[in-house]
Scaffold this active site. Structure first.
Site, PDB file in Angstrom:
ATOM      1  N   ASN A  78       8.553  70.371 -23.307  1.00 16.64           N
ATOM      2  CA  ASN A  78       7.528  69.833 -24.199  1.00 16.64           C
ATOM      3  C   ASN A  78       6.171  69.987 -23.522  1.00 16.64           C
ATOM      4  OD1 ASN A  78       5.928  68.376 -25.921  1.00 16.64           O
ATOM      5  ND2 ASN A  78       6.837  66.380 -25.451  1.00 16.64           N
ATOM      6  N   LYS A  80       3.347  69.434 -24.727  1.00 15.50           N
ATOM      7  CA  LYS A  80       2.406  68.406 -25.217  1.00 15.50           C
ATOM      8  C   LYS A  80       1.036  69.025 -25.541  1.00 15.50           C
ATOM      9  CE  LYS A  80       4.769  64.977 -22.434  1.00 15.50           C
ATOM     10  NZ  LYS A  80       4.805  63.577 -22.077  1.00 15.50           N
ATOM     11  N   HIS A 176       8.559  61.898 -31.269  1.00 15.60           N
ATOM     12  CA  HIS A 176       8.262  61.681 -29.847  1.00 15.60           C
ATOM     13  C   HIS A 176       7.576  60.324 -29.683  1.00 15.60           C
ATOM     14  CE1 HIS A 176       6.608  62.094 -25.821  1.00 15.60           C
ATOM     15  NE2 HIS A 176       7.499  63.048 -25.629  1.00 15.60           N
ATOM     16  N   GLU A 178       5.206  59.384 -27.968  1.00 18.46           N
ATOM     17  CA  GLU A 178       3.746  59.388 -27.980  1.00 18.46           C
ATOM     18  C   GLU A 178       3.226  59.351 -29.411  1.00 18.46           C
ATOM     19  OE1 GLU A 178       3.319  62.741 -25.366  1.00 18.46           O
ATOM     20  OE2 GLU A 178       4.015  61.473 -23.723  1.00 18.46           O
ATOM     21  N   GLU A 252      14.755  59.267 -24.742  1.00 22.73           N
ATOM     22  CA  GLU A 252      13.627  59.231 -23.811  1.00 22.73           C
ATOM     23  C   GLU A 252      13.118  57.797 -23.670  1.00 22.73           C
ATOM     24  OE1 GLU A 252      11.658  63.347 -23.545  1.00 22.73           O
ATOM     25  OE2 GLU A 252      10.711  62.287 -25.191  1.00 22.73           O
ATOM     26  N   GLY A 258       6.586  60.545 -18.166  1.00 24.39           N
ATOM     27  CA  GLY A 258       5.324  60.816 -17.489  1.00 24.39           C
ATOM     28  C   GLY A 258       4.990  59.804 -16.406  1.00 24.39           C
ATOM     29  N   SER A 298      10.616  62.095 -16.912  1.00 24.67           N
ATOM     30  CA  SER A 298      10.351  62.459 -15.516  1.00 24.67           C
ATOM     31  C   SER A 298      11.451  63.304 -14.886  1.00 24.67           C
ATOM     32  CB  SER A 298      10.087  61.198 -14.672  1.00 24.67           C
ATOM     33  OG  SER A 298       8.969  60.501 -15.177  1.00 24.67           O
TER      34      SER A 298
HETATM   35  C1  PEP Z   1       8.363  64.113 -22.673  1.00 24.25           C
HETATM   36  O1  PEP Z   1       7.195  64.010 -22.938  1.00 24.25           O
HETATM   37  O2  PEP Z   1       9.172  64.382 -23.567  1.00 24.25           O
HETATM   38  C2  PEP Z   1       8.773  63.900 -21.288  1.00 24.25           C
HETATM   39  C3  PEP Z   1      10.033  63.709 -21.043  1.00 24.25           C
HETATM   40  O3  PEP Z   1       7.788  63.916 -20.344  1.00 24.25           O
HETATM   41  P1  PEP Z   1       7.980  63.883 -18.739  1.00 24.25           P
HETATM   42  O4  PEP Z   1       9.081  64.830 -18.391  1.00 24.25           O
HETATM   43  O5  PEP Z   1       6.667  64.326 -18.198  1.00 24.25           O
HETATM   44  O6  PEP Z   1       8.336  62.487 -18.382  1.00 24.25           O
END
Ligand code: PEP
Length: 344
Positions: A78, A80, A176, A178, A252, A258, A298
């Protein structure tokens, strides 16, 4: 290129899911309530034992193997809201350079921004599928057919599933965290988006997950099951039959995205196995087995192998680390660790 191809399923192998001891008790209760004809939860195995069929090894530490998915490992990047023309070009080049090193036993997709999507689709090796990061649906629309087929027109700044279909983009990422937290997307909107995208033939990756507060106050499963229910409600019977190959769930936990704080393998496995049980009880056993459940939060090249060993982790959704083509390729190759750990 990966399109909406169904995952490889192995009908002959036993279905196993890992779960904690407390989860096991509720899984047993569920098994009983589902009746003796239910084969979804077939057997419990003690920690550290090998399965009687297929030589499966149980997951490490406190988890026990009960059931697992049967789909191909799937890893998504992703990107983003990141990238310039130059950096996207460089990332595409690095990913393409890594193609020979990426195991063939894994499906891979990349989610660039809408602006970069046509370039990426054109220039990224077909080993990688492209995936949009969102598609629009009209929130107020009531459609008994669950297709919400009215999403082009006066919606300034939005992108519709019809457009993605027209551009032959095979995947779309929906829900997602976000978008849920920053843009107010509700479970209901996400459900409608999934239905509409499926109606237009797109495979979807639906993100679900709890906040830190929800985890700490013990409502993780209430939150996750509500998110799942909103999706299941919107996919009609025709779509249910193909859910396993076309709807990927990305678990997630928001507190791990993040932040550099990865959920422990046990935490992830517990949630994934409960998601699979929920699908078995509320959609179908076939869908439960075939649905790929990714973990996101992460994940990086150093921690992916430990997570991949767990039986219900069918892949990863990767944010930050997917912007490094070499690291992303390494994460894709956790697929081999996974197959080895679960004995296939
Ligand atoms: C994501 O945004 O889907 C995600 C898992 O981000 P990160 O790997 O940076 O935690």
């Amino acid at each position: 290129m990966l399109t909406a191809a169904p995952p490889t399923t192995r009908t002959s192998s036993p279905t196993t899911t890992t779960t904690t001891t407390t989860t096991m008790m509720s899984a047993r209760r569920r098994t009983m309530s589902m009746g003796s004809s239910c084969a979804f939860v077939r057997a419990t195995k003690s920690r550290g034992t090998r399965g009687s069929a297929g030589g499966r090894r149980s997951a490490p530490s406190t988890v026990r193997v009960v059931s697992e998915g049967t789909g191909r490992f799937i890893v998504g990047g992703n990107w983003k809201c990141n990238g310039t023309r130059a950096s996207v070009k460089e990332l595409v080049q690095t990913l393409n350079k890594n193609v020979p090193q990426i195991e063939k036993n894994c499906d891979v997709f990349c989610c660039p921004t809408f602006l970069h999507l046509p370039y990426v689709k054109e220039n990224l090796d077909s080993r990688f599928s492209v995936c949009a990061q969102n598609s629009w649906v009209e929130a107020d629309l009531v459609d008994p057919e669950h297709h919400y087929d009215s999403t082009t027109g006066a919606f300034t700044g939005e992108i519709s599933a019809e457009m993605l279909e027209d551009l032959e983009v095979p995947f779309v990422l929906l829900g997602h965290s976000e978008r849920r937290t920053l843009l107010g997307e509700t479970d209901e909107i996400v459900g409608k988006k999934v239905a509409h995208a499926r109606y237009h033939g797109l495979s979807v990756v639906v993100c679900i997950g709890e906040s830190l507060e929800e985890r700490e106050n013990g409502t993780t499963f209430d939150v996750i099951f509500k998110q799942l229910k909103a999706v299941a409600k919107e996919i009609d019977d025709r779509e249910h039959s193909s859910w396993g190959s076309s709807v990927v769930i990305a678990y997630e936990p928001i507190w791990a995205i993040g932040t550099g704080k990865v959920a422990t393998p046990e935490q992830v496995q517990e949630v994934h196995s409960k998601i699979r049980n929920w699908l078995a009880e509320n959609v179908s056993e076939d869908v439960a087995k075939a649905t790929r459940i990714q973990y996101g939060g992460s994940v990086n090249a150093s921690n992916c192998a430990d997570l991949a060993k767990l039986s219900d982790i069918d892949g990863f959704l990767v944010g930050g680390a997917s912007l490094n083509g070499d690291d992303f390729a390494a994460i894709c190759n956790a697929s081999s660790v996974h197959y080895k750990a679960v004995g296939r």
